[in-house]
Design a protein around this motif. Sequence first.
Motif, PDB file in Angstrom:
ATOM      1  N   THR A 134      -0.251   8.393  -1.627  1.00 22.04           N
ATOM      2  CA  THR A 134       0.422   7.811  -3.127  1.00 22.04           C
ATOM      3  C   THR A 134       0.006   6.907  -3.751  1.00 22.04           C
ATOM      4  O   THR A 134       0.088   6.069  -3.099  1.00 22.04           O
ATOM      5  CB  THR A 134       1.517   8.401  -3.946  1.00 22.04           C
ATOM      6  N   ASP A 135      -0.470   6.634  -4.860  1.00 18.10           N
ATOM      7  CA  ASP A 135      -0.667   5.090  -5.157  1.00 18.10           C
ATOM      8  C   ASP A 135       0.709   4.201  -5.072  1.00 18.10           C
ATOM      9  O   ASP A 135       0.949   3.295  -4.273  1.00 18.10           O
ATOM     10  CB  ASP A 135      -0.639   4.967  -6.779  1.00 18.10           C
ATOM     11  N   ASP A 136       1.755   5.056  -5.177  1.00 17.45           N
ATOM     12  CA  ASP A 136       2.981   3.905  -4.910  1.00 17.45           C
ATOM     13  C   ASP A 136       3.518   3.929  -3.425  1.00 17.45           C
ATOM     14  O   ASP A 136       3.762   2.427  -3.033  1.00 17.45           O
ATOM     15  CB  ASP A 136       4.371   4.823  -4.910  1.00 17.45           C
ATOM     16  N   GLN A 137       2.924   4.766  -2.289  1.00 18.99           N
ATOM     17  CA  GLN A 137       2.930   4.245  -0.925  1.00 18.99           C
ATOM     18  C   GLN A 137       1.707   3.293  -0.444  1.00 18.99           C
ATOM     19  O   GLN A 137       2.549   2.832   0.044  1.00 18.99           O
ATOM     20  CB  GLN A 137       2.802   6.074  -0.417  1.00 18.99           C
ATOM     21  N   ALA A 138       0.883   3.876  -0.990  1.00 13.69           N
ATOM     22  CA  ALA A 138      -0.060   2.058  -0.664  1.00 13.69           C
ATOM     23  C   ALA A 138       0.445   1.045  -1.812  1.00 13.69           C
ATOM     24  O   ALA A 138       0.471  -0.016  -0.513  1.00 13.69           O
ATOM     25  CB  ALA A 138      -0.951   2.494  -2.259  1.00 13.69           C
ATOM     26  N   ASP A 139       1.321   1.094  -2.152  1.00 15.77           N
ATOM     27  CA  ASP A 139       1.373  -0.075  -2.570  1.00 15.77           C
ATOM     28  C   ASP A 139       2.373  -1.191  -1.467  1.00 15.77           C
ATOM     29  O   ASP A 139       3.004  -2.126  -1.305  1.00 15.77           O
ATOM     30  CB  ASP A 139       2.731  -0.248  -3.939  1.00 15.77           C
ATOM     31  N   ARG A 140       3.417   0.153  -1.156  1.00 18.79           N
ATOM     32  CA  ARG A 140       4.605  -0.016  -0.227  1.00 18.79           C
ATOM     33  C   ARG A 140       3.750  -0.315   0.907  1.00 18.79           C
ATOM     34  O   ARG A 140       4.086  -1.270   1.879  1.00 18.79           O
ATOM     35  CB  ARG A 140       5.198   0.982   0.176  1.00 18.79           C
ATOM     36  N   TYR A 141       2.837  -0.026   1.517  1.00 18.61           N
ATOM     37  CA  TYR A 141       2.410  -0.318   2.113  1.00 18.61           C
ATOM     38  C   TYR A 141       1.487  -2.012   2.489  1.00 18.61           C
ATOM     39  O   TYR A 141       1.980  -2.936   3.365  1.00 18.61           O
ATOM     40  CB  TYR A 141       0.810   0.283   2.557  1.00 18.61           C
ATOM     41  N   ILE A 142       1.172  -2.279   1.576  1.00 18.25           N
ATOM     42  CA  ILE A 142       0.780  -3.263   0.917  1.00 18.25           C
ATOM     43  C   ILE A 142       1.838  -4.539   1.164  1.00 18.25           C
ATOM     44  O   ILE A 142       1.709  -5.316   1.491  1.00 18.25           O
ATOM     45  CB  ILE A 142       0.299  -3.593  -0.257  1.00 18.25           C
ATOM     46  N   ALA A 143       2.827  -4.374   0.569  1.00 16.68           N
ATOM     47  CA  ALA A 143       3.848  -4.867   0.517  1.00 16.68           C
ATOM     48  C   ALA A 143       4.445  -5.437   2.141  1.00 16.68           C
ATOM     49  O   ALA A 143       4.276  -5.820   2.634  1.00 16.68           O
ATOM     50  CB  ALA A 143       4.878  -4.627  -0.682  1.00 16.68           C
ATOM     51  N   GLU A 144       4.775  -4.145   2.666  1.00 22.58           N
ATOM     52  CA  GLU A 144       5.128  -3.747   4.144  1.00 22.58           C
ATOM     53  C   GLU A 144       3.835  -5.171   5.721  1.00 22.58           C
ATOM     54  O   GLU A 144       4.697  -5.442   5.892  1.00 22.58           O
ATOM     55  CB  GLU A 144       5.166  -2.279   4.723  1.00 22.58           C
ATOM     56  N   GLN A 145       3.198  -4.774   4.611  1.00 18.76           N
ATOM     57  CA  GLN A 145       1.772  -5.908   5.737  1.00 18.76           C
ATOM     58  C   GLN A 145       1.824  -7.335   4.963  1.00 18.76           C
ATOM     59  O   GLN A 145       1.754  -8.086   5.791  1.00 18.76           O
ATOM     60  CB  GLN A 145       0.474  -5.371   4.987  1.00 18.76           C
TER      61      GLN A 145
END
Length: 309
Positions: A134-145
């Motif tokens: 999802t878009d929220d999970q994509a944001d989470r991934y970018i933040a995790e990186q």
Amino acid sequence: MAADARPGLFGPASVTWQMHGDPMMWIAGVRALYLQALYPRAVRGVLQNSDFRRDAWGRLLRTADFVGTVTYGAAEAAERAGARVRRIHAALTALDPATGERYRLDEPDLLLWVHCAEVDSYLTVLRGSGFPLTDDQADRYIAEQRTAARLVGLDPAAVPATAVQLAEYFRAVLPRLAAGPEAREVDAFLRRPPVPPPLRPARALLWRRVASLAYDALPPYAHRLYGRPAASPAHTRRRLVAAGTLLRCVPARLRWRLPPGHILRAMDRLGSGSRPSPYKLRGQTVILDAPGRVQPNNGGDGGRWRRRG
């Protein structure tokens, strides 16, 4: 679960853990090479300080080993890998032949470009191939990186943390991109890498399709800079989905036995429940506990993510 049950820097509840176990990461890595080569100072540093022309496969495997260690290794191993990368970059310089300037390869601008090109490539290829995110999970991934960015020497606060920020970064950096001689050398290599004669049929049959798909998945401005046509976005999406469907049919246990094998070691360390799978992301929501911050919910709802409103 093994006695040494250290989850590492991300852990099985993270989006990173699920994404980086997907076989489409290999195609995403090739896309990242194409994109990274469009930043002249960055690609010049690679070609002047490495045997990329003779050992591109080794470089790709070393990158995969670093990503695997940072994602699935214990925290101590990830920190050691990051320290090793920082030491290497700190000792290297490159020469700009046009100006005579010699510059360091650990300049924040160069490190940030490499990081963002990788993150964008991983997201673009996996989502385009049908990975459920999802878009929220994509944001989470970018933040995790941002954790991975810290390991190579960047200030996490200066690294994009959302898809909007990542897009803004690419818009800002676009005037500095160009397909110079070094980028065209990388392009020529990726299209037709040197291989021993017995492997040339495989190069024609398989690798050409991989490189073509990775190139077609680049953003339109990259195609314009390289000056080569690309398939339409719709056709590229169909090919990404087909490739993802095919590669995911290969049993994961078999895929994960290929070098460097970090996922199997992580499962040995943490137990079979730590197995990465895109299906663990389905139906998740997120906890927003502060502007720009997302936290996993590891409570009684099976590790789902909840939005705190």
